[in-house]
Design a protein around this motif. Structure first.
Motif, PDB file in Angstrom:
ATOM      1  N   LEU A 198      -6.491  -5.676   2.454  1.00 47.56           N
ATOM      2  CA  LEU A 198      -6.588  -6.460   1.336  1.00 47.56           C
ATOM      3  C   LEU A 198      -7.018  -7.676   0.889  1.00 47.56           C
ATOM      4  N   ARG A 220       0.630  -1.359  -0.441  1.00 48.18           N
ATOM      5  CA  ARG A 220      -0.081   0.113   0.141  1.00 48.18           C
ATOM      6  C   ARG A 220       1.260   0.999   0.263  1.00 48.18           C
ATOM      7  N   SER A 280      -2.930  -2.108  -3.171  1.00 48.05           N
ATOM      8  CA  SER A 280      -4.042  -1.162  -2.422  1.00 48.05           C
ATOM      9  C   SER A 280      -3.806   0.120  -2.637  1.00 48.05           C
TER      10      SER A 280
END
Length: 779
Positions: free
Chosen positions: A148, A99, A156
């Motif tokens: 996730l 991320r 993400s």
């Protein structure tokens, strides 16, 4: 953000520092060339708070930001740890950051140990300080895995925000992105590399962001795969800072000065004005204290410079490249560049903040009015009726040919329509039809006409079904005992009528469903058109925005109206089909069908089919005294043919009538020749005659009946009766029932929650605005 060429040549003051000083985040000379420390920190804090608001509320403000890019294992996480001044190692064996991680580094001389706080998910608030490095890594890992798992994805784009306050870190904010990979790791979707690349491109594309691209020194410029990806985002590298990581791995290859200078210049690959930074960091991952970690960083910088001076014959071009070698140089430059961008962007940011504060205040006022209006029934009735009227007007405009919103986005192809409404192929149609404009994205009146044209093609693709001799014999025998005129024509007409009813009726039903689907789709388009009209008039929202229950009720009422129209149209076109296929319809009695078209025929036939016979209860008048005898003779020939083929079909009673039939059979010749009926080929001739009847029925049904019926059954009510129908359904009720659309369970609570969220956003934006006003005064 205006692009800057400052990446290409750092300030001259950097040339005085040979090594990185771990005791201070920036050099004294650096502060002499920038704002005073207090104003710089104040501006930095103001941007940090604004960035937190952007992440929490999804604001779109062009804040200057640094985005770290690079392939997996190219050293991004190690660089971030070096900038922080301590290790928190969140790297995994096969995948690093999954991320985006926004690191807000704040230089705080009082923080002798790092204090890290994470911004709460979907909030502008920060949690309690975290001291242990292991807890930092665990928090990042757990937040990443939780999201996730929730989204069922491998990566993400939703960022994690961490604020780190430390005496040995600079005032700097960097967005760390997932590393580029060529292949998904085991257990991940095959599309993971493409998803990472797409997400990183999205993060790096805004022009207000500075790109910090890392690449290992072992990768040659000419074969750099990810450099090409960065060039697609920033073709001239005007806002890209290139960092060659793990530079110490390359040093052993240099023996001559020209080798070093040629590599450091990156000549021919990056352009004359683009000069990368070359950085090496400690390789050992053993657990050491934070002080020791910073000393190791400083020692590696010193070792790299010493190697270039002492182990390379002739050294290197220090005047040109010394300011680009070493982590200390890179860190000071990044902080200086970001502060400069902050200073340049402050006036524009202040203006955007004022605009956003005004917009949020206006939205808050609208919500307050809506909540207050829930007790004002008359106001809600007026607003609801006005909104319903607007939707009906837009539906009419779309049927009349309006081409906005964009058909490319809102229109549908023929295949998309068929798929979404649950229809496969047309029943009875074997050939693969491709009607004109089938690949065009249409809606409204255009889509309606395309379905009508597709129905015509489908109807004309259906042929009269063939009839077996057994079935035909049953039909002839059934008509024989009724008396009257020529029964072969009656049999052919009966075959055509049965075929038309069985094959054309399903096409009519499918057409009505397809047209209803086209009309149902107009509701969303009408809402979109209404919203665009409000925007064109300078209104961000309408009076009915936020009333979910009211919108749902209006949509339900509209869909019910279209559904009723579809049901009525099905009945209407079925009535037309029944009229055309009626035994008393003149389509099946006109003599021109047997002897050829008359002079007044429209479709190759003499008369229309929708007129019913005035003599439906009377037997046909015999034009010839021998017609009955002719009919009996013809019937006998058919029975004889059937008997020859099937053996025992004809009973003895028929044989007993044989002499009488033969006696009258002499008069058969004229009628048979006029009808084209030749002895021995009765079955084929009746099939041919039935096909003529079927063709006539199909043409009259398609061209005269169905087109007019569906236009009057669907389009006219949508233009003339839609508003009245919606009004009676939604507004022709008592006040208490009407208010159910607005005070339904949870409706008021939704509005209140939205208002509370807007108030929080207003508060944080007003606070940021006040800070930026103070910053602007100091400029």
């Amino acid at each position: 953000m205006a692009a800057s060429v400052a990446f290409m040549k750092p300030p001259a003051a950097y040339a005085t520092n040979d090594t990185f000083s771990s005791s201070s985040p920036v050099s004294t000379n650096h502060h002499e060339t920038t704002d005073s420390s207090s104003f710089s920190k104040s501006r930095f804090e103001a941007y940090n708070r604004l960035q937190s608001a952007v992440v929490a509320f999804g604001e779109k403000l062009p804040i200057p930001e640094i985005v770290a890019l690079g392939g997996q294992s190219d050293g991004k996480s190690s660089l971030l740890e070096a900038l922080l001044g301590f290790r928190f190692n969140v790297r995994e064996v096969e995948m690093g950051t999954r991320r985006p991680l926004i690191l807000q580094m704040v230089h705080d001389p009082t923080a002798l140990d790092p204090r890290c706080r994470f911004q709460e998910e979907d909030s502008e608030e920060y949690g309690s300080p975290i001291v242990l490095s292991a807890e930092i890594a665990d928090t990042i890992k757990s937040r990443t895995e939780a999201l996730l798992k929730k989204t069922k994805t491998a990566v993400s784009s939703k960022p994690i925000v961490m604020r780190a306050e430390y005496a040995h870190c600079p005032n700097l904010t960097i967005i760390d992105t997932p590393g580029f990979v060529l292949k998904a790791k085991k257990g991940e979707p095959e599309s993971t590399p493409e998803e990472i690349l797409s997400m990183v491109i999205s993060l790096a594309s805004p022009p207000n962001r500075i790109l910090l691209f890392l690449q290992q020194s072992s990768v040659e410029w000419c074969s750099s795969l990810w450099l090409d990806a960065i060039r697609d985002i920033d073709p001239t590298f005007r806002r890209t800072l290139i960092v060659v990581s793990k530079f110490d791995n390359r040093l052993k290859e240099f023996t001559e000065r020209w080798e070093v200078d040629r590599y450091l210049s990156a000549s021919g690959y990056l352009g004359e004005k683009t000069h990368p930074f070359f950085v090496a960091l400690p390789k050992e991952r053993t657990e050491v204290s934070n002080d020791e970690f910073r000393k190791q960083i400083s020692q590696v910088d010193s070792d790299v410079l010493r190697h270039l001076k002492e182990n390379v014959k002739g050294g290197y071009d220090e005047e040109t490249y010394k300011s680009h070698i070493g982590f200390g140089r890179l860190r000071d430059y990044l902080e200086s560049e970001l502060q400069k961008k902050y200073k340049e962007a402050t006036p524009a940011t202040l203006a955007l903040l004022e605009q956003r504060c005004s917009e949020v205040t206006a939205q808050l006022n609208i919500l307050d009015s809506k909540i207050q209006a829930t007790s004002d029934v008359a106001h809600l009735r007026r607003s609801s009726m006005s909104f319903a009227s607007s939707i009906c007007n837009h539906v009419g405009a779309l049927l009349d040919g309006a081409a906005d919103p964009d058909p490319e986005q809102w229109g549908k192809t023929t295949e998309e329509e068929k798929s979404e409404c649950g229809m496969g192929s047309w029943p009875g149609v074997i050939s693969n039809m491709k009607p004109p404009n089938s690949t065009m994205r249409l809606y409204g009146g255009a889509a309606f006409e395309r379905v009508m044209h597709e129905f015509r093609l489908a109807a004309y693709s259906v042929e009269c079904p063939t009839v077996s001799r057994q079935k035909m014999t049953n039909i002839i025998l059934a008509h024989t005992g009724r008396g009257g005129g020529t029964r072969i024509a009656e049999a052919a007409a009966e075959i055509a009528r049965a075929g038309a009813r069985s094959w054309l009726a399903p096409l009519l039903d499918i057409t009505c469903e397809r047209l209803a689907f086209v009309l149902r789709n107009l509701f969303d388009l009408a809402v979109e058109r209404n919203q665009e009209l409000l925007l064109d008039c300078g209104k961000k929202t309408g009076d009915m925005d936020g009333y979910v229950g009211s919108h749902a009720a209006l949509r339900r009422s509209y869909n019910c109206f279209i559904q009723d129209l579809a049901k009525q149209c099905k009945q209407l076109v079925r009535q037309h089909l029944d009229s055309i296929t009626s035994p008393y319809s003149q389509v099946c009695y006109e003599t021109d069908l047997l002897y050829g078209p008359g002079p007044n025929s429209t479709f190759g036939y003499q008369t229309s089919c929708l007129e019913l016979s005035d003599q439906e209860n009377m037997p046909p008048v015999n034009k010839n005294n021998n017609s009955k005898k002719d009919q009996e003779a013809t019937t006998y020939e058919l029975l004889k043919a059937a008997a020859n083929e099937h053996g025992n079909l004809i009973e003895d009673g028929a044989r007993k009538r044989h002499p009488r039939i033969l006696g009258e059979n002499k008069m058969l010749g004229n009628v048979a020749s006029q009808n084209g009926l030749q002895q021995g080929s009765t079955h084929n001739e009746i099939c041919s005659l039935a096909t003529q009847h079927f063709t006539r029925m199909r043409e009259v049904l398609v061209e005269r009946s169905v087109t007019a019926a569906l236009n009057s059954g669907f389009l006219i009510p949508c233009r003339e009766r839609l508003l009245v129908a919606l009004g009676l359904d939604l507004f022709g009720v008592r006040d208490d029932k009407f208010m159910d659309m607005f005070v339904a369970p949870g409706a008021i609570e939704i509005l209140r929650n939205e208002r509370e969220s807007l108030r929080k956003r207003q508060k944080i934006l007003d606070s940021c605005l006040a800070e930026f006003k103070s910053v602007a005064i100091s400029l």
